[in-house]
Design an enzyme around this catalytic site. Structure first.
Site, short mmCIF file in Angstrom:
data_model
loop_
_atom_site.label_atom_id
_atom_site.label_comp_id
_atom_site.label_asym_id
_atom_site.label_seq_id
_atom_site.Cartn_x
_atom_site.Cartn_y
_atom_site.Cartn_z
N ASP A 167 -9.48 -0.02 -6.96
CA ASP A 167 -8.61 -0.41 -5.83
C ASP A 167 -8.16 -1.86 -5.94
O ASP A 167 -7.04 -2.21 -5.53
CB ASP A 167 -9.36 -0.18 -4.52
CG ASP A 167 -8.44 -0.12 -3.32
OD1 ASP A 167 -7.21 0.00 -3.50
OD2 ASP A 167 -8.94 -0.19 -2.18
N HIS A 174 1.06 1.62 -5.71
CA HIS A 174 -0.33 1.14 -5.70
C HIS A 174 -1.29 2.28 -6.01
O HIS A 174 -2.23 2.13 -6.81
CB HIS A 174 -0.66 0.54 -4.32
CG HIS A 174 -2.12 0.31 -4.08
ND1 HIS A 174 -2.88 -0.58 -4.82
CD2 HIS A 174 -2.98 0.88 -3.18
CE1 HIS A 174 -4.13 -0.57 -4.40
NE2 HIS A 174 -4.21 0.31 -3.40
N HIS A 211 -5.88 7.82 -1.82
CA HIS A 211 -6.78 6.95 -1.05
C HIS A 211 -6.08 6.08 -0.01
O HIS A 211 -6.73 5.54 0.89
CB HIS A 211 -7.58 6.06 -2.01
CG HIS A 211 -6.86 4.83 -2.44
ND1 HIS A 211 -5.88 4.84 -3.42
CD2 HIS A 211 -6.96 3.54 -2.04
CE1 HIS A 211 -5.42 3.63 -3.59
NE2 HIS A 211 -6.05 2.80 -2.77
N ASP A 212 -4.75 5.95 -0.08
CA ASP A 212 -4.01 5.16 0.92
C ASP A 212 -2.87 5.95 1.54
O ASP A 212 -1.88 5.37 2.00
CB ASP A 212 -3.47 3.87 0.30
CG ASP A 212 -4.47 2.72 0.36
OD1 ASP A 212 -5.31 2.72 1.28
OD2 ASP A 212 -4.43 1.84 -0.51
N HIS A 263 0.84 -1.20 0.00
CA HIS A 263 0.00 0.00 0.00
C HIS A 263 0.87 1.26 0.00
O HIS A 263 0.90 2.04 0.97
CB HIS A 263 -0.94 -0.01 1.21
CG HIS A 263 -2.04 -1.02 1.10
ND1 HIS A 263 -1.96 -2.27 1.68
CD2 HIS A 263 -3.24 -0.98 0.45
CE1 HIS A 263 -3.06 -2.95 1.40
NE2 HIS A 263 -3.86 -2.19 0.65
#
Length: 562
Positions: free
Chosen positions: A490, A343, A379-380, A339
């Protein structure tokens, strides 16, 4: 009663005695009622006075100096005295042991004039406030507070935990009061009372000297002053807490400034990327592979995606601000096994492909396309290589801060922090309404990557699609569609060619095993199968199960939307 004016021999007889006794009975009742009424009136006035004084204290609680000054003025007006001193104590937990040991041998015998020498100790007060009638307030800081009879009385009162009333200072057997050279003030009578906070701890003491009428402080003065001190303690305690919180907030702002500086790309990094040429790579293909790209190449890929969406022109985003923001986002991804920034890049590229050659672009506005790409890249952010369940198990600060979707909330907040950093706000040219919509879309999109929310909403989404839904303009339906698109992107690693998919699957499992190892060694718990290194032979079966249970259902549905 004296000298009867009528009757035989003008003497009081038995009948007179009976009448007088009966009369006195009623007189006693009347006097008792009058006394009770007078006491109730006095108590009412006292309560009204205390409430008024308390109101004055609680009106100003942002500054300790202002609150204490108000307290002193109110105390002088309340007791009609010429001088007031207030000592604020250090944290009692730090000095209590030393004080108790020092006073353990204290002898209250009037014959012991050496009392003052015994109770002298290192300064335990952080401030002293001195207000004499007709003079300005004097505030003495900790390092300048000198031992005197006033500090001795203060320490004695604090340790005794009770009010000290000295009607005649000159004849006191406990303390020697002398005229003060600096002011020629001479203490004639005084009352000293400890100040308590709401946690039943002494936080200081207040002293009042010399009533204006020349009399000593009486029991009524003491009772009123003790009641008043309760409100004083609450006011001082609340103000100290406010000042403490204010300092912590200031420290937090400083820490954020430092972190923001180090987490934000510097000008030389931005200039280096701006000088690079575009990367020759097919961004419109679901088979996109980043393994052959350098870190700078990944930034250029992102720039190309935003450029090809015409974002820079439509929303007046300068290329320099975009590059700085991209570099800052990359910098804020930790070097965890899966992550990480790579990614995020792949998720964003899948979204870009869905919006362009994937046939989903016509369902989204330009602002939604812009925001979805931003959401995918962020998003991460700051992922620690562990999932939400792990954060809850260790009761991490993140788990304490967020009740559900722990990491996703953190990713969004981190995203906002970067946007608010100087030179990183790619939304700065949006109108107020556009900015509000963008932040709402951004938050919803990032939170949608929590698979727990995906499972809750997937059945409703599938039902809409299977029911022939074609109109996705309605806000609730559009949110649902964007959320499902985020999940599809994702988990899009399973859509890559076998060679790429296999390598990514190994990265995912390696990160899972790392969490499982921590659970075994530090938490002494047995991890679930997909995170148990000892069950790595079962990975192919588990991977197929992941594809069948999570990935295929959503991909099959999107066929009908396109």
């Amino acid at each position: 009663i004296i000298n009867k004016e009528s009757g035989e021999a003008q003497e009081f007889n038995t009948h007179d005695e009976t009448v007088f006794k009966t009369y006195l009975t009623f007189c006693g009742i009347g006097i008792t009622n009058a006394q009770m009424f007078e006491m109730s009136v006095m108590e009412y006035k006292r309560n009204q006075l205390l409430l008024q004084l308390a109101k004055g204290i609680f009106e100003e609680q942002s500054s300790l100096d202002d609150v204490v000054h108000r307290i002193m003025l109110e105390a002088q007006g309340l007791l009609k005295c010429k001088r007031c001193l207030v000592y604020i104590l250090q944290d009692l937990a730090e000095i209590e042991d030393g004080l108790i040991a020092e006073f353990a041998e204290f002898d209250k015998s009037p014959a012991r004039k050496e009392t003052q020498n015994m109770i002298k100790s290192p300064s335990v007060f952080i401030k002293c406030f001195d207000k004499t009638d007709g003079m300005d307030l004097i505030i003495t800081p900790e390092k300048k507070i000198v031992d005197s009879v006033h500090t001795d009385v203060a320490r004695y009162t604090i340790e005794a935990r009770e009010t000290l009333n000295i009607p005649d200072c000159e004849s006191s057997m406990l303390f020697t009061f002398n005229s003060e050279p600096a002011s020629d003030f001479k203490a004639e009578s005084m009352i000293c009372i400890p100040i308590w906070n709401g946690q039943d701890k002494v936080i200081g003491c207040a002293q009042c000297f010399n009533k204006i009428n020349g009399q000593a402080f009486n029991t009524a003065d003491q009772n009123v002053f003790e009641a008043f001190a309760i409100f004083c303690g609450l006011g001082i305690h609340n103000t100290q807490m406010y000042e403490g919180v204010y300092k912590l907030m200031a420290k937090q702002r400083v820490a954020l400034e430092v972190l923001s500086y180090h987490a934000t790309a510097q000008d030389d990094e931005v200039d280096r990327v701006l000088e690079k040429e575009a990367v020759s790579v097919n961004l419109y293909d679901f088979k996109f592979n980043d393994f052959c790209l350098t870190d700078d190449d990944t930034i250029m890929c992102c720039v190309q995606m935003f450029t090809n969406c015409d974002t820079l022109n439509k929303f007046n985003v300068s290329e320099k601000v975009l590059c700085r923001w991209l570099l800052s986002v990359k910098k804020n991804y930790r070097h965890v096994t899966y992550h990480n920034w790579r990614h995020a890049l792949n998720v964003a590229q899948t979204m870009f492909t869905m919006l362009s050659t994937g046939g989903m672009g016509h369902l989204m506005t330009d602002l939604e396309k812009f925001t979805l790409l931003v959401a995918c890249l962020c998003h991460d952010l700051d992922h620690r290589g562990t999932n939400n369940a792990f954060q809850s198990k260790i009761d991490s600060p993140l788990a304490q801060l967020y009740g559900t979707s722990t990491m996703e909330h953190h990713h969004f907040d981190h995203c906002i922090m970067i946007l608010n950093s100087e030179g990183n706000n790619i939304f700065q040219s949006l109108s107020t309404e556009e900015y509000r919509d963008a932040i709402r879309i951004l938050e919803h999109a990032i939170l949608s990557t929590d698979l727990a929310l995906y499972f809750k909403k997937r059945s409703g989404f599938i039902a809409l699609v299977e029911g022939g839904e074609k109109n996705w303009v309605e806000s609730e339906k559009k949110d649902l569609l964007r959320g499902m698109m985020m999940t599809a992107c994702d988990v899009s690693a399973i859509t890559k060619p076998w060679e790429v998919q296999k390598e990514i699957a190994q990265l995912v499992s390696a990160e899972f095993f790392e969490q499982g190892d921590i659970e075994k060694t530090e938490l002494h718990e047995q991890p679930i199968a997909m995170m148990d290194r000892e069950k790595k032979d079962e990975l192919p079966t588990m991977q197929v199960g992941f594809i069948d249970a999570i990935c295929l259902p959503i991909y099959k549905v999107f066929i009908y939307i396109i």
